[in-house]
Design an enzyme around this catalytic site. Structure first.
Site, mmCIF file in Angstrom:
data_model
loop_
_atom_site.group_PDB
_atom_site.id
_atom_site.type_symbol
_atom_site.label_atom_id
_atom_site.label_comp_id
_atom_site.label_asym_id
_atom_site.label_seq_id
_atom_site.Cartn_x
_atom_site.Cartn_y
_atom_site.Cartn_z
ATOM 1 N N VAL A 1 3.008 0.313 4.341
ATOM 2 C CA VAL A 1 2.262 1.086 5.341
ATOM 3 C C VAL A 1 0.835 0.558 5.462
ATOM 4 C CG1 VAL A 1 3.636 3.145 4.924
ATOM 5 C CG2 VAL A 1 1.523 2.833 3.633
ATOM 6 N N THR A 2 0.223 0.771 6.642
ATOM 7 C CA THR A 2 0.842 1.246 7.852
ATOM 8 C C THR A 2 1.162 0.050 8.766
ATOM 9 O OG1 THR A 2 -1.276 1.564 9.011
ATOM 10 C CG2 THR A 2 -0.416 3.438 7.781
ATOM 11 N N ASP B 1 0.799 -1.245 0.000
ATOM 12 C CA ASP B 1 0.000 0.000 0.000
ATOM 13 C C ASP B 1 0.829 1.292 0.000
ATOM 14 O OD1 ASP B 1 -1.890 -1.964 0.242
ATOM 15 O OD2 ASP B 1 -2.733 -1.263 2.129
ATOM 16 N N GLU C 1 -4.560 -0.832 -1.410
ATOM 17 C CA GLU C 1 -5.882 -0.887 -0.779
ATOM 18 C C GLU C 1 -6.819 0.039 -1.542
ATOM 19 O OE1 GLU C 1 -6.049 0.124 3.398
ATOM 20 O OE2 GLU C 1 -8.239 0.128 3.408
ATOM 21 N N LYS D 1 -6.572 -4.898 -3.179
ATOM 22 C CA LYS D 1 -7.256 -5.531 -2.049
ATOM 23 C C LYS D 1 -8.288 -4.572 -1.463
ATOM 24 C CE LYS D 1 -3.537 -4.315 1.215
ATOM 25 N NZ LYS D 1 -4.276 -3.568 2.229
ATOM 26 N N GLN E 1 7.487 -12.970 22.220
ATOM 27 C CA GLN E 1 7.114 -14.366 22.494
ATOM 28 C C GLN E 1 7.796 -15.325 21.509
ATOM 29 O OE1 GLN E 1 2.819 -14.791 23.812
ATOM 30 N NE2 GLN E 1 2.677 -12.852 22.662
ATOM 31 N N CYS F 1 -2.358 -2.336 7.872
ATOM 32 C CA CYS F 1 -2.275 -3.312 6.772
ATOM 33 C C CYS F 1 -1.050 -4.216 6.859
ATOM 34 C CB CYS F 1 -2.348 -2.584 5.434
ATOM 35 S SG CYS F 1 -3.996 -1.897 5.159
ATOM 36 N N LYS G 1 -7.786 -4.704 4.767
ATOM 37 C CA LYS G 1 -6.482 -4.380 5.343
ATOM 38 C C LYS G 1 -5.484 -5.499 5.051
ATOM 39 C CE LYS G 1 -8.395 -0.722 7.058
ATOM 40 N NZ LYS G 1 -8.370 0.481 6.182
#
Ligand code: C5J
Length: 228
Positions: free
Chosen positions: A157-158, A24, A72, A129, A202, A162, A132
């Site tokens: 971005v961002t 995007d 997008e 698309k 994690q 997205c 997002k």
């Protein structure tokens, strides 16, 4: 195989099965008068990603890796824009409204297209698309499967919208994602930092976070053509 310094651990990839995903990088997000600014954001926050991403594109193309861009946006009749997205919040302009770069976030309009600095070259797919995530209601998964891609170098971005949504979708589909911190941007500095931390936390719950200079160095030492 190549290895890049990354969080939480070195990221290992095979250039032949790796694609650069450029998410995007459109005028509607990076230039004044577009969707991003209509939501009250300062587009300057995103523009620092352009020089490192341009340099990375050059290196990735030289190494012969697959490059895929996304945009997008919506059909001119807005039939693919859910009312919940169209009516949410109080933007100065809504999706489909006229703006200085054409109708906001509408396919075919000047503002919807990718910025000049990062223009796709011949042969690089551009995936349109409506959401997002880049996998939702698009041909991305089949493009990756056709090319045997298993690893994604993620930019654009961002960061927390997205990029995050796409990385989560990709992770659930088994792709190994390296997010390039200097090549992804947010309108909110705290979301940039926390968004990247969330990916690598994690033990790399969604993927890895690295830097484009390290990746360019790793690519410089090989090319798909040389290694095959
Ligand atoms: C947003 C995007 N932020 N490309 N879209 O609405 O991240």
């Amino acid at each position: 195989m190549r290895s890049v310094d990354a969080r939480p651990s070195p990221y290992t990839f095979d250039p032949a099965t790796t694609a650069l995903l450029v998410i995007d990088m459109q005028r509607d997000f990076l230039e004044p008068g577009g969707f991003g600014e209509s939501l009250g954001n300062d587009v300057a926050e995103l523009r620092r990603t352009i020089p490192p991403l341009a340099a990375l594109l050059t290196a990735v193309r030289a190494a012969g890796l697959t490059v895929i861009h996304t945009r997008e946006g919506h059909r001119p009749d807005l039939s693919d824009c859910p009312p919940a997205k169209l009516h949410r919040g109080a933007p100065s302009k809504r999706i489909g409204d006229p703006g200085p770069n054409g109708r906001i976030l509408i396919r075919g309009e000047y503002g919807h297209d990718i910025i000049d600095e990062l223009r796709p070259v011949a042969g690089e797919p551009v995936v349109d698309k409506p959401g997002k995530g880049a996998f939702y209601d698009t041909e991305l998964e089949s493009l990756l499967a056709e090319r045997g891609i298993r690893s994604l170098l993620v930019t654009g971005v961002t960061t927390e919208v997205c990029v995050h949504t796409t990385v989560r979708e990709a992770n659930d589909r088994g792709y190994e994602c390296l997010v390039l911190a200097d090549c992804v941007g947010s309108y909110f500095p705290e979301f940039q930092r926390i968004g990247l931390d969330m990916i690598a936390a994690q033990g790399g719950i969604f993927g890895w976070v690295g830097d484009s200079a390290d990746l360019r160095h790793a690519l410089h030492t090989t090319s798909v053509l040389q290694s095959s």
